[in-house]
Design an enzyme around this catalytic site. Sequence first.
Site, mmCIF file in Angstrom:
data_model
loop_
_atom_site.group_PDB
_atom_site.id
_atom_site.type_symbol
_atom_site.label_atom_id
_atom_site.label_comp_id
_atom_site.label_asym_id
_atom_site.label_seq_id
_atom_site.Cartn_x
_atom_site.Cartn_y
_atom_site.Cartn_z
ATOM 1 N N ALA A 17 0.582 1.402 7.071
ATOM 2 C CA ALA A 17 1.202 1.882 8.308
ATOM 3 C C ALA A 17 1.238 3.407 8.380
ATOM 4 O O ALA A 17 1.132 3.994 9.453
ATOM 5 C CB ALA A 17 2.608 1.311 8.438
ATOM 6 N N ALA A 18 1.374 4.066 7.205
ATOM 7 C CA ALA A 18 1.462 5.527 7.206
ATOM 8 C C ALA A 18 0.107 6.171 7.477
ATOM 9 O O ALA A 18 0.029 7.366 7.761
ATOM 10 C CB ALA A 18 2.008 6.014 5.862
ATOM 11 N N ASN B 176 0.829 -1.202 0.000
ATOM 12 C CA ASN B 176 0.000 0.000 0.000
ATOM 13 C C ASN B 176 0.869 1.260 0.000
ATOM 14 O O ASN B 176 1.024 1.902 -1.048
ATOM 15 C CB ASN B 176 -0.940 -0.022 1.206
ATOM 16 C CG ASN B 176 -1.964 1.103 1.171
ATOM 17 O OD1 ASN B 176 -1.870 2.012 0.353
ATOM 18 N ND2 ASN B 176 -2.940 1.059 2.048
ATOM 19 N N ASP B 177 1.483 1.595 1.132
ATOM 20 C CA ASP B 177 2.251 2.838 1.212
ATOM 21 C C ASP B 177 3.427 2.868 0.229
ATOM 22 O O ASP B 177 3.778 3.930 -0.288
ATOM 23 C CB ASP B 177 2.785 3.020 2.643
ATOM 24 C CG ASP B 177 1.644 3.219 3.633
ATOM 25 O OD1 ASP B 177 0.598 3.753 3.207
ATOM 26 O OD2 ASP B 177 1.800 2.829 4.800
ATOM 27 N N ILE B 178 4.006 1.701 -0.060
ATOM 28 C CA ILE B 178 5.190 1.683 -0.932
ATOM 29 C C ILE B 178 4.844 1.899 -2.403
ATOM 30 O O ILE B 178 5.714 2.107 -3.230
ATOM 31 C CB ILE B 178 5.993 0.366 -0.775
ATOM 32 C CG1 ILE B 178 5.156 -0.839 -1.193
ATOM 33 C CG2 ILE B 178 6.498 0.214 0.652
ATOM 34 C CD1 ILE B 178 5.963 -2.126 -1.282
#
Lengths: 413, 105
Positions: A373-374, A333-335
């Site tokens: 996580a972000a 997701n965030d990456i």
Amino acid sequence: MTAGLAAYGVPVLYIASAVFFIMGLKLMCRVRSVGRGGVLLGIGFLLAVLGIAIEAARLDPKFALIGLAGGVLLGLSLGYVTNIDLRPSVGPLLAAAGGITALLLGIAVFLHQESWPLANDLALSGGVRGAAVGLAVVSGAFALAFGLLAGFGPAARGAGRPAVVALAASASGLAAAMMGFALGNPIVVAVGGLTTTAGLSLSSIVANALGSKPLDVAFGTLGRRAGDEYSDVKACGPEETAMVLESARKVIFVPGYGMAVAQAQHALADLGKMLEARGAKVLYAIHPVAGLIPGHINILLDEAKIDTAQILEWEAANRELADTDVALAVGANDIVNPDARGNSQSAVFGMPFVDVGRAAAVFVLKRSLRPGAAGVKNPLFERPNTNMVFGDAKKVLQAIGVELKAQAPRKAA
Amino acid sequence: MIGEVMGEIAGEMTGGLLISLYLFTLAAFLGMDVIRKVPPTLYGALAAAVGAAAALAVVVALPSAGASRPGVAAALTTVAVMIGSAGVVGGLLRLRRLSHKRGGK
């Protein structure tokens, strides 16, 4: 001679044309055969035009021929000039052309009852004909309305546009069928009936992928549910994913934390090997902070015996993505959040990221739309070339593999 | 009025209307079956293709429908032919461009 040709030759041309159209539409449902499908549609079109020209040449004055020539020129210019991106455009209105035509024709009939010179055995008469023409006019008006909505309405900029274009096509098909009833032209009834339900079917498939209904997409009541952070998110299943993967020549996997949690590395390696066996180039992109700790994903891919030559770090992967057919983010997701470069307000701004949006098609395998996580929204999920595949990464990868095996083996290029 | 139309429908049932209804029903089921599973990358191209097919169906109906007498009806029919054939040609062109954009061959 000419009379015989028109009486027998023309209907045969139309029947052949309809067969080409049906086969063309069928082939167009697969990425592998979409080109061939287009060619068959083209042949069907040429056969029908030939039939129309033969029939129109018998009419006097030759208004129909003038209209045909003008229309071909108009169609060529509109087809080339109008944009196919998600910007407001008259392009989608072309799908309503059949309906608009029926609408004008219906008005002409009501103005001038005698403008029906070629009655045949199957043609309706009296009130029943009037009812059929009336229905054609109403369907044509609906086609025009849906065409306008697709080109300039709330759905024009979103992933839902094909759903509205298909509704316009469906209404056009119904208008055509009603004209076919009135005129007693069996091929028009058949092709009209076919496109009515084909358009409806396609529209509900597209709307379903967006978690909505065709009319909600058309009127822009999509994604307005309370507390829903995302709108315009397309979802599909393993089968549709496999349908796109089967003809991909270059595939890049982007494994994330979710892949590690699901212990999907073996399923991932199996799918990669299956794609390679079909002749595709398969690469794996590793983000520096993917997984629980840096290096986590490398260890898992190594455990699944994936060749290190296929593993790229994020910057090299971004270069490769430009000519990639399919990118699959597996539990990531965030990456893969494009806000890392595009949105200075975002918590992920300035971070390294794998720019999967550069690939022609993107599939994001994820359990849900929950943030990573972000804790930020990921605009990648709303992009027109992104498709979500919800579920457990391992199960979804295995299911894609099963579907891929069920496809016909790819012919050597 | 309704009774009159129903009477006419009953009269037509043995001829054209019946045959047309048969055809329409069968074709409608075929249409549902032709498009069953579609990968998301082809939605746009296929929508353009169905639109072109519908426009073609109407254009096929046109020569037998008129434009044989001068006047408003003929003018409307001529414009109708023009829009219909524009829909077919333009739809096929857009289909071609959309399927190329989405990585089709």
